[in-house]
Design a protein around this motif. Structure first.
Motif, PDB file in Angstrom:
ATOM      1  N   CYS A 223       0.845  -1.190   0.000  1.00 29.28           N
ATOM      2  CA  CYS A 223       0.000   0.000   0.000  1.00 29.28           C
ATOM      3  C   CYS A 223       0.886   1.248   0.000  1.00 29.28           C
ATOM      4  N   CYS A 226       0.194   2.945   3.789  1.00 27.65           N
ATOM      5  CA  CYS A 226       0.591   2.315   5.059  1.00 27.65           C
ATOM      6  C   CYS A 226       1.625   1.211   4.873  1.00 27.65           C
ATOM      7  N   CYS A 259      -6.256  -1.236  -0.280  1.00 25.22           N
ATOM      8  CA  CYS A 259      -5.332  -1.779   0.709  1.00 25.22           C
ATOM      9  C   CYS A 259      -6.061  -2.848   1.518  1.00 25.22           C
ATOM     10  N   CYS A 262      -5.638  -0.618   5.444  1.00 28.68           N
ATOM     11  CA  CYS A 262      -6.136   0.739   5.697  1.00 28.68           C
ATOM     12  C   CYS A 262      -7.186   1.105   4.650  1.00 28.68           C
TER      13      CYS A 262
HETATM   14 ZN   LIG Z   1      -2.808   0.807   3.489  1.00 30.45          ZN
END
Ligand SMILES: [Zn+2]
Ligand SMILES: [Zn+2]
Length: 287
Positions: A223, A226, A259, A262
């Motif tokens: 991602c 994150c 993701c 997140c």
């Molecule tokens: Zn993420």
């Protein structure tokens, strides 16, 4: 410089009794670099069998996630994979058999849960009935890819404790099991089914290997927000414009990457590059 991928060389458990590691381990070792181990003593069949002795308790993606959780519990490794397949007639053409393969991946350390699926008509899934092994069965046996692929033989009208012969892969065994099952059956017929367990079905094993590559590539992508592994396509958006009049159609206009951890989402054009739909599918040009 990028930090090393968290799965490079990391162990993961694979919950299987049917030699699926042969299809999964090489693909996931390439990307993202997971090392699969099969913990001993896992009974994945208690979550359902193809031959119906044990009903599957949940939709296949849920069953695959449950199997992966069995792998985490049995191994003590915080991440695990499991595979699940389901077979049946094509929804729009009942004479074409279809397979749905699902891979589930769970990582309790990073809080990730991913299912990846693949629908394909590359399957030998079929069944028939017979009173004996003779030339009439040749067409079925060829389509079932016997004896490279195993068969399941049982009485066509089973009584409660009728035997189910799985993994039949020689003509001698096939002749004997058809004869004994036909004898036990009220209608004098044995039922022959393709054995869909991965270790008995090289076609299925190849499909699982293709899906493992898809999952591996997805896990290798992180991602952008994150850094969690497993960034990939999570949804599609309809509205591909008609090539003639530009009216939005039901066809996919955009793909959405998401993701696994997140809320980050990213919308992009279709990966196959198509920008317009055939007017045949247009609500204005072809209502
Ligand atoms: Zn993420
Ligand atoms: Zn149109």
């Amino acid at each position: 410089m990028n930090a090393p991928h968290p799965y490079a060389g990391a162990p993961a458990a694979l919950a299987t009794q049917h030699r699926k590691e042969e299809a999964l381990a090489p693909a996931l070792a390439d990307a993202p670099g997971l090392r699969l181990t099969v913990p001993p003593g896992i009974d994945t069949d208690r979550l359902g069998t193809f031959t119906g002795e044990i009903e599957r308790p949940a939709p296949p993606s849920q069953t695959a996630l449950l199997k992966a959780r069995l792998g985490i519990r049995a191994s003590g490794i915080p991440r695990a994979l499991a595979s699940e397949g389901t077979f049946g007639p094509h929804p729009h053409a009942a004479f074409i058999p279809m397979g749905l393969e699902i891979l589930a991946f769970v990582d309790d350390d990073l809080g990730i849960q991913i299912t990846q699926q693949r629908v394909s008509d590359h399957t030998n899934f079929a069944h028939t009935t017979a009173a004996r092994l003779d030339d009439d069965l040749d067409t079925f046996l060829k389509a079932a890819r016997f004896p490279d692929h195993s068969l399941v033989v049982r009485p066509s009208t089973p009584d409660g404790d009728a035997p189910i012969h799985k993994g039949v892969r020689t003509r001698e065994d096939l002749a004997a099991t058809i004869a004994s099952c036909a004898h036990r059956s009220a209608d004098g017929l044995a039922r022959l089914e393709t054995d869909m367990r991965a270790g008995h079905n090289p076609t299925r094993m190849r499909e699982i290997a293709v899906l493992a590559r898809d999952l591996g590539h997805r896990l290798a992508r992180r991602c952008p927000v994150c850094q969690a592994p497993g960034f990939g396509t999570v949804a599609t958006e309809p509205g591909l414009p008609c090539a003639t009049c530009r009216t939005p159609t039901d066809h996919t206009a955009a793909e959405i990457d998401g993701c696994a951890r997140c809320p980050h989402r990213h919308t992009r054009p279709r990966s196959d590059g198509r920008t317009h739909a055939d007017p045949r599918y247009c609500p204005c040009c072809n209502p």
